[in-house]
Design a protein around this motif. Structure first.
Motif, PDB file in Angstrom:
ATOM      1  N   PHE A   1     -65.144 -12.101 -54.567  1.00 57.97           N
ATOM      2  CA  PHE A   1     -65.686 -11.455 -53.034  1.00 57.97           C
ATOM      3  C   PHE A   1     -67.192 -11.214 -53.470  1.00 57.97           C
ATOM      4  N   ARG A   2     -67.064 -10.083 -54.867  1.00 58.64           N
ATOM      5  CA  ARG A   2     -67.268  -8.561 -54.591  1.00 58.64           C
ATOM      6  C   ARG A   2     -68.954  -9.778 -54.775  1.00 58.64           C
ATOM      7  N   LEU A   3     -68.308 -11.004 -55.809  1.00 52.63           N
ATOM      8  CA  LEU A   3     -70.338 -11.320 -56.518  1.00 52.63           C
ATOM      9  C   LEU A   3     -70.809 -12.121 -54.983  1.00 52.63           C
ATOM     10  N   PHE A   4     -70.174 -12.549 -53.665  1.00 54.72           N
ATOM     11  CA  PHE A   4     -70.633 -13.411 -53.384  1.00 54.72           C
ATOM     12  C   PHE A   4     -70.681 -12.986 -51.699  1.00 54.72           C
ATOM     13  N   CYS A   5     -70.049 -12.329 -51.529  1.00 56.16           N
ATOM     14  CA  CYS A   5     -69.994 -12.236 -50.068  1.00 56.16           C
ATOM     15  C   CYS A   5     -70.257 -10.254 -49.631  1.00 56.16           C
ATOM     16  N   ASN A   6     -70.839  -9.765 -48.855  1.00 54.03           N
ATOM     17  CA  ASN A   6     -70.684  -8.765 -48.227  1.00 54.03           C
ATOM     18  C   ASN A   6     -70.193  -8.172 -47.059  1.00 54.03           C
ATOM     19  N   PRO A   7     -70.234  -7.428 -46.409  1.00 58.66           N
ATOM     20  CA  PRO A   7     -69.648  -6.677 -45.012  1.00 58.66           C
ATOM     21  C   PRO A   7     -70.433  -7.460 -44.345  1.00 58.66           C
ATOM     22  N   GLY A   8     -68.923  -7.647 -43.241  1.00 60.56           N
ATOM     23  CA  GLY A   8     -69.899  -8.921 -42.262  1.00 60.56           C
ATOM     24  C   GLY A   8     -70.088 -10.323 -42.456  1.00 60.56           C
ATOM     25  N   ASP A   9     -69.551 -10.554 -43.399  1.00 59.53           N
ATOM     26  CA  ASP A   9     -69.729 -12.141 -43.818  1.00 59.53           C
ATOM     27  C   ASP A   9     -68.837 -12.890 -43.327  1.00 59.53           C
ATOM     28  N   TRP A  10     -69.093 -13.624 -43.308  1.00 66.69           N
ATOM     29  CA  TRP A  10     -67.606 -15.291 -42.955  1.00 66.69           C
ATOM     30  C   TRP A  10     -67.479 -16.040 -44.204  1.00 66.69           C
ATOM     31  N   ILE A  11     -66.316 -16.259 -44.321  1.00 63.61           N
ATOM     32  CA  ILE A  11     -65.971 -17.475 -45.111  1.00 63.61           C
ATOM     33  C   ILE A  11     -64.686 -18.320 -44.612  1.00 63.61           C
ATOM     34  N   LEU A  12     -64.761 -19.259 -45.616  1.00 68.96           N
ATOM     35  CA  LEU A  12     -64.163 -20.875 -44.841  1.00 68.96           C
ATOM     36  C   LEU A  12     -62.900 -21.176 -45.414  1.00 68.96           C
ATOM     37  N   THR A  13     -61.767 -21.633 -45.110  1.00 69.00           N
ATOM     38  CA  THR A  13     -60.061 -21.271 -45.646  1.00 69.00           C
ATOM     39  C   THR A  13     -58.921 -22.503 -45.255  1.00 69.00           C
ATOM     40  N   GLU A  14     -58.657 -22.110 -45.247  1.00 72.84           N
ATOM     41  CA  GLU A  14     -57.432 -24.062 -44.362  1.00 72.84           C
ATOM     42  C   GLU A  14     -56.988 -23.358 -43.277  1.00 72.84           C
ATOM     43  N   GLN A  15     -56.590 -23.853 -42.278  1.00 73.25           N
ATOM     44  CA  GLN A  15     -55.856 -23.171 -40.685  1.00 73.25           C
ATOM     45  C   GLN A  15     -55.340 -22.039 -41.235  1.00 73.25           C
ATOM     46  N   TYR A  16     -54.271 -22.988 -42.212  1.00 74.66           N
ATOM     47  CA  TYR A  16     -52.848 -21.114 -42.994  1.00 74.66           C
ATOM     48  C   TYR A  16     -52.876 -21.765 -44.519  1.00 74.66           C
ATOM     49  N   THR A  17     -53.111 -20.837 -44.761  1.00 71.97           N
ATOM     50  CA  THR A  17     -53.444 -20.240 -45.970  1.00 71.97           C
ATOM     51  C   THR A  17     -52.833 -18.939 -47.209  1.00 71.97           C
ATOM     52  N   TYR A  18     -53.080 -19.114 -48.155  1.00 74.15           N
ATOM     53  CA  TYR A  18     -52.325 -17.533 -48.227  1.00 74.15           C
ATOM     54  C   TYR A  18     -52.694 -16.087 -48.106  1.00 74.15           C
ATOM     55  N   PRO A  19     -52.339 -15.455 -47.392  1.00 76.29           N
ATOM     56  CA  PRO A  19     -52.509 -13.793 -46.950  1.00 76.29           C
ATOM     57  C   PRO A  19     -52.986 -13.081 -47.187  1.00 76.29           C
ATOM     58  N   THR A  20     -52.167 -13.074 -48.808  1.00 76.44           N
ATOM     59  CA  THR A  20     -52.797 -11.794 -49.800  1.00 76.44           C
ATOM     60  C   THR A  20     -54.479 -12.644 -50.088  1.00 76.44           C
ATOM     61  N   MET A  21     -54.955 -13.675 -49.902  1.00 81.67           N
ATOM     62  CA  MET A  21     -56.152 -13.593 -49.862  1.00 81.67           C
ATOM     63  C   MET A  21     -57.009 -12.720 -48.392  1.00 81.67           C
ATOM     64  N   VAL A  22     -56.231 -14.147 -47.159  1.00 88.31           N
ATOM     65  CA  VAL A  22     -56.635 -13.190 -46.371  1.00 88.31           C
ATOM     66  C   VAL A  22     -57.305 -11.881 -46.333  1.00 88.31           C
ATOM     67  N   VAL A  23     -56.259 -10.766 -46.848  1.00 90.92           N
ATOM     68  CA  VAL A  23     -55.473  -9.491 -46.399  1.00 90.92           C
ATOM     69  C   VAL A  23     -57.400  -9.088 -47.847  1.00 90.92           C
ATOM     70  N   ALA A  24     -57.236 -10.020 -49.099  1.00 86.90           N
ATOM     71  CA  ALA A  24     -58.252  -8.813 -49.817  1.00 86.90           C
ATOM     72  C   ALA A  24     -59.674  -8.832 -49.251  1.00 86.90           C
ATOM     73  N   ALA A  25     -60.275 -10.192 -48.170  1.00 86.33           N
ATOM     74  CA  ALA A  25     -61.573 -10.618 -48.029  1.00 86.33           C
ATOM     75  C   ALA A  25     -61.324  -9.314 -46.552  1.00 86.33           C
ATOM     76  N   GLN A  26     -60.567  -9.054 -45.698  1.00 82.19           N
ATOM     77  CA  GLN A  26     -60.939  -8.580 -44.266  1.00 82.19           C
ATOM     78  C   GLN A  26     -60.663  -7.080 -44.977  1.00 82.19           C
ATOM     79  N   GLY A  27     -60.386  -6.518 -45.990  1.00 78.81           N
ATOM     80  CA  GLY A  27     -60.669  -5.225 -46.606  1.00 78.81           C
ATOM     81  C   GLY A  27     -61.768  -4.870 -47.068  1.00 78.81           C
TER      82      GLY A  27
END
Length: 555
Positions: free
Chosen positions: A214-240
């Motif tokens: 995430f730090r390599l590719f994503c800036n605050p305000g960016d969007w990423i795509l993932t499955e409709q149901y997914t690993y929640p730790t990834m979601v929380v890390a991204a949102q943070g």
């Protein structure tokens, strides 16, 4: 699950969808020893730099094209971050006769570890000698094990390529060269990436690897795509990090290429409040939480969408080697295990990495599900450009995995088991997980009301995804989906068992949900407890829906 039905305007790769997929010139286990001998003595001491191209060999990759450059996608941090300048001097430590007064390395004389011994299953105990192909858990008791020992100065004394003095010292962000060589060879044996300048670097597990990605590719305000149901730790890390999540529709084969293409083709910056995504995160095999596995054709379709929209793929694969035998039914005979290492490798659904002609995949591998989570050792495979950026982050943050963990795994996987022994181990646990998966499916068929509960037999991973027809609930008219879910969850607890609520895995909370799921795992509990837990869950379902208990009684 909801999705678009429009076919994406994409060029599917030429291969047809088959159960096996072989890329020409794949490195074999038998060729590893010859390759190692060809590049001569291995000279790697403290904080050794790595020549990945040397580990990969020249002849297997010279005909391949190079990876696409990703300068246009990298974050400001990734572009400006420089490596640890002090570690660049480490390449001179192997100079004969050099007396170093440079680095701030403590003397190994003061490491209070003289010897490290571990007891592991021997190669003989891994051989597929059991009639049903299942691991023989009595082998340790029967003495079919091996004691591996690492001394403090084994490297200097010519006993081993890796020792305590080296492992316990500061190292490079990419990890110890001795163990990284094994990872590179393993990656080539299993995946054989189809472009030339691929590379590997170690991680402290896939959660950290995803954070770095995430730090390599994503800036605050960016969007990423993932499955409709997914690993929640990834979601929380991204949102943070200020990253938003857009959910892609799924079916029983995982992420839908049609839904992915539809979201990207119709992205509205004003409505979404951010730019069109260029990163897609996926767990293609035994997905957490659904247990779904993307077949080869689905992966090729998604990769083609990625090419069309210039996406970068985060391939998170902790369950890749937990691909199981086909499910044949409760009373059907077992499918025999793979008969050879080649048979096992070819039975695996090809990875995105093995299809990646552009270098647009960052694959995350982990020992967490196949060796031990507490080892905190894994690795990524990506283009050399991306691995170099990752190493720079690691050098100035985590500094790579624990040296003791690397040493233990090196002794096990390189010096003791080797590549063949590791594949034997993976075949063993495949058969064990197949038995566990079959146990929970048999219990579901026995105890769950089929008019209310639906499931798909998983082909990989640790999870069974149970869909509840909540619209048949007697209080459907006056209770929300989440209230019905909470009711079933609490009744299940009251009956003495725990399953996870599906709502906890929703990727895009604002999108809402109109399906009710529970996630069960068959990874840890023995068969009798799996059976009892599903029996109790069935009782909770019947009680919640006002149904009579089973004729023979439930908990």
């Amino acid at each position: 699950m909801a999705s678009s039905t429009r076919t994406p305007e994409i060029q599917i790769l030429a291969e047809t969808d088959t159960t096996t997929f072989t890329i020409p010139d794949r490195l074999t286990i038998e060729q590893v020893a010859k390759r190692r001998a060809a590049y001569g003595s291995f000279n790697a001491g403290v904080a050794a730099a790595v020549d990945v191209e040397l580990f990969k060999g020249r002849t297997h990759h010279s005909h391949k094209g190079k990876a696409k450059r990703w300068d246009h996608r990298l974050t400001h941090e990734a572009k400006v971050r420089q490596g640890n300048s002090l570690k660049t001097a480490a390449k001179h430590l192997k100079t004969p006769g050099l007396i170093s007064l440079g680095g701030g390395l403590p003397s190994s004389e003061y490491f209070p570890f003289e010897e490290l011994s571990i007891t592991v299953p021997s190669l003989a105990s891994l051989s597929p000698s059991q009639p049903n192909g299942h691991a023989d858990t009595s082998t340790l008791k029967a003495g079919k094990n091996e004691i591996l020992t690492a001394g403090k100065h084994d490297l200097a004394e010519g006993v081993s390529l890796y020792d305590i003095a080296t492992a316990c010292q500061y190292g490079q962000g990419h990890g110890a060269a001795q163990f990284l060589r094994w990872m590179i060879e393993h990656t080539e044996i299993v995946h054989n990436p189809p472009y030339r300048d691929w590379s590997c670097t170690m991680t402290i597990g896939s959660t950290s690897a995803c954070d770095f990605a995430f730090r390599l590719f994503c800036n605050p305000g960016d969007w990423i795509l993932t499955e409709q149901y997914t690993y929640p730790t990834m979601v929380v890390a991204a949102q943070g990090m200020g990253i938003n999540i857009a959910a892609v529709g799924m079916d029983e084969h995982g992420m839908l290429a049609t839904s992915l293409d539809d979201i990207l083709s119709n992205w509205n910056v004003a409505e979404r409040g951010g730019p069109k995504p260029f990163v897609v995160y996926t767990v293609p095999t035994g997905q957490n939480p659904t247990g779904f596995t993307q077949p080869l054709q689905r992966r090729k379709e998604i990769y083609a969408v990625a090419q069309k929209h210039d996406l970068y793929i985060f391939e998170d694969e902790p369950y890749y080697f937990l691909q199981m035998q086909p499910y044949t039914g409760a009373n059907a005979p077992d499918v025999p295990p793979p008969t050879s290492h080649s048979d096992f490798i070819h039975s695996l659904v090809p990875s995105y990495l093995s299809l990646d002609v552009d270098g647009r995949v960052l694959r995350m591998d982990s020992f967490s599900k196949v060796i031990a989570p507490g080892s905190r050792v894994g690795w990524i495979t990506a283009s050399e450009q991306i691995c170099e950026k990752y190493r720079m982050l690691s050098d100035l943050a985590t500094q790579g995995p624990s040296g003791i963990s690397q040493l233990v795994l090196f002794k096990l996987l390189d010096e003791s088991w080797g590549h063949g022994g590791y594949l034997d181990w993976l075949i063993k646990i495949r058969m064990e997980y197949t038995e566990r998966r079959d146990s929970i499916l048999k219990a579901c068929e026995t105890y769950l009301p089929r008019d209310l509960v639906r499931w798909v037999a998983p082909s990989a991973g640790m999870f069974l995804w149970l869909e509840i027809d909540y619209k048949k609930h007697p209080h459907f008219a006056d209770k929300t989906l989440l209230e019905i879910e909470e009711e079933i969850f609490l009744k299940n607890i009251a009956h003495g068992t725990l399953l996870m609520c599906g709502s906890w895995f929703v990727a895009e909370q604002k999108a809402g949900k109109d399906t009710l799921f529970f996630r069960a795992t068959y990874a840890a509990a023995p068969a009798d407890q799996i059976n009892e837990a599903i029996k109790r869950f069935g009782a909770a379902i019947r009680e919640s829906f006002g149904l009579a208990p089973l004729a023979n009684g439930t908990h």
